[in-house]
Design an enzyme around this catalytic site. Structure first.
Site, short mmCIF file in Angstrom:
data_model
loop_
_atom_site.label_atom_id
_atom_site.label_comp_id
_atom_site.label_asym_id
_atom_site.label_seq_id
_atom_site.Cartn_x
_atom_site.Cartn_y
_atom_site.Cartn_z
N ASP A 286 -5.62 14.58 1.70
CA ASP A 286 -5.37 13.89 3.07
C ASP A 286 -5.47 14.83 3.95
OD1 ASP A 286 -5.45 11.26 1.85
OD2 ASP A 286 -3.30 10.90 1.65
N ASP B 211 -10.35 6.98 2.90
CA ASP B 211 -9.46 5.60 3.18
C ASP B 211 -9.80 5.01 4.53
OD1 ASP B 211 -7.56 6.64 1.21
OD2 ASP B 211 -6.40 7.77 2.52
#
Length: 168
Positions: free
Chosen positions: A117, A135
Site C-alpha cells: 500500500d 483498492d
C-alpha cells in the site's frame, strides 16, 4: 459484439493489473518500508504492508486464508460478470476494473504474503487507511456499478415508462 466486449474487458483487466503492479514495484524499489513523501497537507505516499484486506481486516486469517477468500470473491465477481447483459457496458467496465484490482492485490498476497500500500490520506484530526491503486479500482468499480444500476438504468426505465404512457 460479444467478442469486442470480451476483448475490451480483458484489455481493461490487463491494464489495471499492469498499472497496479508497476506502481507497487516503483514504490518498493524507491521507498524504504515506512517512509513517507508528503505531496499535499492531507496526502502522502507512504510505503506500507497490509497483511489483511481492506483496512487490515481479517489479518488473522493468514496468507492462505486470505488468498482463498480473495479467490472466492473473485469467482463470485466473475460469475456476476458473465451474467451481466452485454448492453450494460458501464457495469462491464466497473466489473473489469474490480477484477483487475482484485488480481493485482491477489498477486501481492500470493507472491509476498502481504499487499503493498502507498496512498495515505490524513488530516490532523482524521487518519485514513493506507491503500493502493488496486483498492481504488475495486472501490471505483463498485461505485460505477451502483451508479449504472440505480441511476443510469433507472433513467432508462423511466424513459421507457414515459414512452409507454404516451402511446396509450
Amino acid at each position: 459484439m460479444i467478442r469486442k466486449l470480451l476483448m475490451g474487458n480483458l484489455t481493461t483487466v490487463l491494464i489495471a493489473v499492469m498499472l497496479d503492479q508497476l506502481i507497487k514495484a516503483i514504490v518498493v524499489a524507491t521507498m524504504p518500508l515506512g517512509s513517507a513523501i508528503p505531496l499535499l497537507p492531507f496526502l502522502a505516499l507512504l510505503h506500507a504492508r497490509n497483511t489483511g484486506i481492506a483496512f487490515s481486516m481479517f489479518s488473522e486469517f493468514g496468507d492462505v486464508g486470505l488468498s482463498v477468500l480473495a479467490g472466492a470473491v473473485l469467482l463470485i465477481v466473475l460469475f456476476l460478470w458473465v451474467k451481466t447483459p452485454a448492453e450494460r457496458k458501464l457495469t462491464h467496465f466497473g466489473l473489469a476494473i474490480i477484477v483487475g484490482g482484485a488480481i493485482g492485490n491477489l498477486i501481492d498476497r500470493v507472491r509476498l504474503g502481504y499487499v503493498v500500500d502507498y496512498v495515505y490520506f490524513h488530516t490532523p484530526a482524521f487518519d485514513f487507511a493506507v491503500f493502493n491503486l488496486a483498492d481504488a479500482f475495486i472501490t471505483v468499480g463498485a461505485i460505477i456499478i451502483l451508479l449504472d444500476e440505480f441511476v443510469v438504468a433507472g433513467l432508462g426505465n423511466r424513459k421507457s415508462a414515459d414512452v409507454g404512457r404516451r402511446s396509450d
